[in-house]
Scaffold this active site. Structure first.
Site, PDB file in Angstrom:
ATOM      1  N   LEU A  21      58.589 -11.842 -62.289  1.00  0.00           N
ATOM      2  CA  LEU A  21      58.376 -11.838 -60.843  1.00  0.00           C
ATOM      3  C   LEU A  21      58.367 -13.235 -60.251  1.00  0.00           C
ATOM      4  CD1 LEU A  21      55.567  -9.125 -60.611  1.00  0.00           C
ATOM      5  CD2 LEU A  21      58.005  -8.833 -60.146  1.00  0.00           C
ATOM      6  N   GLY A  22      57.952 -14.213 -61.019  1.00  0.00           N
ATOM      7  CA  GLY A  22      57.885 -15.571 -60.495  1.00  0.00           C
ATOM      8  C   GLY A  22      57.240 -16.509 -61.483  1.00  0.00           C
TER       9      GLY A  22
ATOM     10  N   SER B 246      53.023 -23.432 -61.547  1.00  0.00           N
ATOM     11  CA  SER B 246      52.936 -24.698 -62.261  1.00  0.00           C
ATOM     12  C   SER B 246      52.413 -24.539 -63.675  1.00  0.00           C
ATOM     13  CB  SER B 246      52.044 -25.665 -61.476  1.00  0.00           C
ATOM     14  OG  SER B 246      50.770 -25.089 -61.252  1.00  0.00           O
TER      15      SER B 246
ATOM     16  N   ALA C  34      51.800 -20.994 -64.956  1.00  0.00           N
ATOM     17  CA  ALA C  34      51.822 -19.578 -65.326  1.00  0.00           C
ATOM     18  C   ALA C  34      53.125 -18.914 -64.901  1.00  0.00           C
ATOM     19  CB  ALA C  34      50.643 -18.848 -64.691  1.00  0.00           C
TER      20      ALA C  34
ATOM     21  N   ASP D 150      41.935 -21.013 -50.629  1.00  0.00           N
ATOM     22  CA  ASP D 150      43.397 -21.124 -50.614  1.00  0.00           C
ATOM     23  C   ASP D 150      44.016 -19.946 -49.871  1.00  0.00           C
ATOM     24  OD1 ASP D 150      45.839 -22.317 -51.127  1.00  0.00           O
ATOM     25  OD2 ASP D 150      46.054 -21.433 -53.120  1.00  0.00           O
TER      26      ASP D 150
END
EC number: 2.7.11.22
Length: 451
Positions: A123-124, A127, A129, A238
């Site tokens: 999926l992506g 930095s 993981a 965040d």
């Protein structure tokens, strides 16, 4: 699927964190704004030495299934989540996360085992993981596998320890659920419930602003989740659309707690290198390192405006100076009268900023005027002075939500808002009800479903 890993979530150099249950007495806090929130945090020098526990990013002997040895010190919390710190032969403390697997036969798939999950697609990547869509061999459910690479020299990434420790104790319909933790020599894998998109992707798919009823339901869910963690003295730190996951039924879930912080911990100052620039509050941009839940509430205001207007509220293009100029252009350049204490912030130099007067928010974002009470709520969230920002709990009581069914405020933590009759999303512009499939809860307008 940015919300599962967060590309900017790498640990800051020299960063330390304190984990565990508050060992302090908490006084009653205001439900109207963030003023006084920091008063519940004891300064570090007032905490007895035997109560201080520090986690550093060190080489780890991390084993989530090892039984606690005699030399293990335990830090308990009320929800039974705990982080153990096992003293190594070098005298350093290395972090350990404990969990218990459910009993099963030796040959059947088990929770806590790498072979219990099948990777379906990538999926992506962040930095530290990589996130995969996966499937549980235990119960057949879809999951998101956040595979964290362990560096032999650096040990377990600190943000991973923080995220796992916080999420194991958070159980709420609007917070992504952590199902399992798997540790091998090379990787640490966090197994989350699978949620198919995030708010950033949802808004990209529906440019020009979202349906007003959908904005209201998304914002209500965001505030529900934040109120839950803030009442437990946890800051997310965040907030951005990429970190708000959206299910196919419209459930919004807070994700990526890699930068989250337990504010009950005895520490007054936090790193100011948090929150994506567009959603970073002016106090942090100006160098403040003393903040509380009001940090998150600025992000809520930015996201609220973006959902309605269809563009980011303060899309800085250059640097911090440019970001602040964009904020002051709308809210006015602060001074000691409008923001007591602003001159004491490290990066506030009055001569560096253009002198702007504040304006009505609808002058900057005209679509706020199309929605009853939206401008008033946004103005109470987007306050330069952090102490003037509305709290999550107070925002839930704002008149903007007055046309929602009263039963929404009576839901238990784990209950979805979509369990209430007639609470459902609306088709966005250009979409038909058929486009969403039979599993989606789209229907009549919220304005006609107060009960």
């Amino acid at each position: 699927m940015h919300g599962y890993f967060g590309c900017n979530a790498a640990a800051e150099p020299g960063y330390s964190a304190f984990l565990g249950t508050p060992q302090i007495c908490v006084t009653k806090m205001s439900t109207r704004n963030c003023q006084g929130m920091d008063s519940v945090i004891k300064p570090l020098d007032t905490i007895p030495e035997d109560k201080k526990v520090r986690v550093q990013r060190t080489q780890s002997t991390f084993d989530p299934f090892e039984k606690p040895a005699n030399q293990v010190k335990r830090v308990h919390s009320e929800n039974n989540a705990c982080i153990n710190f096992k003293t190594s032969s070098t005298g350093k403390e290395s972090p350990k996360v404990r969990r218990h697997s459910s009993p099963s036969s030796p040959t059947s798939p088990k929770f806590g085992k790498a072979d219990s999950y099948e990777k379906l697609e990538k999926l992506g990547e962040g930095s530290y993981a990589t996130v995969y869509k996966g499937k549980s061999k235990v119960n057949g459910k879809l999951v998101a596998l956040k595979v964290i690479r362990l560096q032999e020299e650096e040990g377990t990434p600190f943000t991973a320890i923080r995220e796992a420790s916080l999420l194991k104790g958070l159980k709420h319909a609007n917070i992504v659920l952590l199902h399992d933790i798997i540790h091998t020599k090379e990787t640490l894998t966090l197994v989350f419930e699978y949620v198919h998109t995030d708010l950033c992707q949802y808004m990209d798919k529906h440019p020009g602003g979202l349906h007003p009823d959908n904005v209201k339901l998304f914002l209500f869910q965001l505030l529900r989740g934040l109120s839950y963690i803030h009442q437990r003295y946890i800051l997310h730190r965040d907030l951005k659309p990429q970190n708000l996951l959206i299910s196919d039924t419209g459930e919004l879930k807070l994700a990526d707690f890699g930068l989250a912080r337990a504010k009950s911990v005895p520490s007054h100052t936090y790193s100011n290198e948090v929150v994506t620039l567009w959603y970073r509050p002016p106090d942090v941009l100006l160098g403040s390192t003393e903040y509380s839940t009001c940090l998150d509430m600025w992000g809520v205001g930015c996201i609220f405006v973006e959902m309605i207007q269809g563009v980011a509220a303060f899309p800085g293009m250059k640097d911090i100076q440019d970001q602040l100029e964009r904020i002051f252009l709308v809210l006015g350049t602060p001074n000691e009268d409008t923001w007591p204490g602003v001159h004491s912030l490290p990066h506030f130099k009055p001569e560096r900023f253009t002198l702007y007067s504040s304006k009505n928010l609808r002058q900057a974002w005209n679509k706020l005027s199309y929605v009853n009470h939206a401008e008033d709520l946004a103005s109470k969230l987007l306050q330069c002075s952090p102490k003037n920002r509305l709290s999550a709990q107070a925002a839930l009581s704002h008149e903007y939500f007055s046309d929602l069914p009263p039963r929404l405020w009576e839901l238990t933590d784990m209950s979805s808002i979509f369990t209430i009759p007639n609470v459902r999303l609306q088709p966005e512009a250009g979409e038909s009800m058929r486009a969403f499939g039979k599993n989606n809860s789209y229907g009549k307008s919220l304005s006609n479903s107060k009960h």
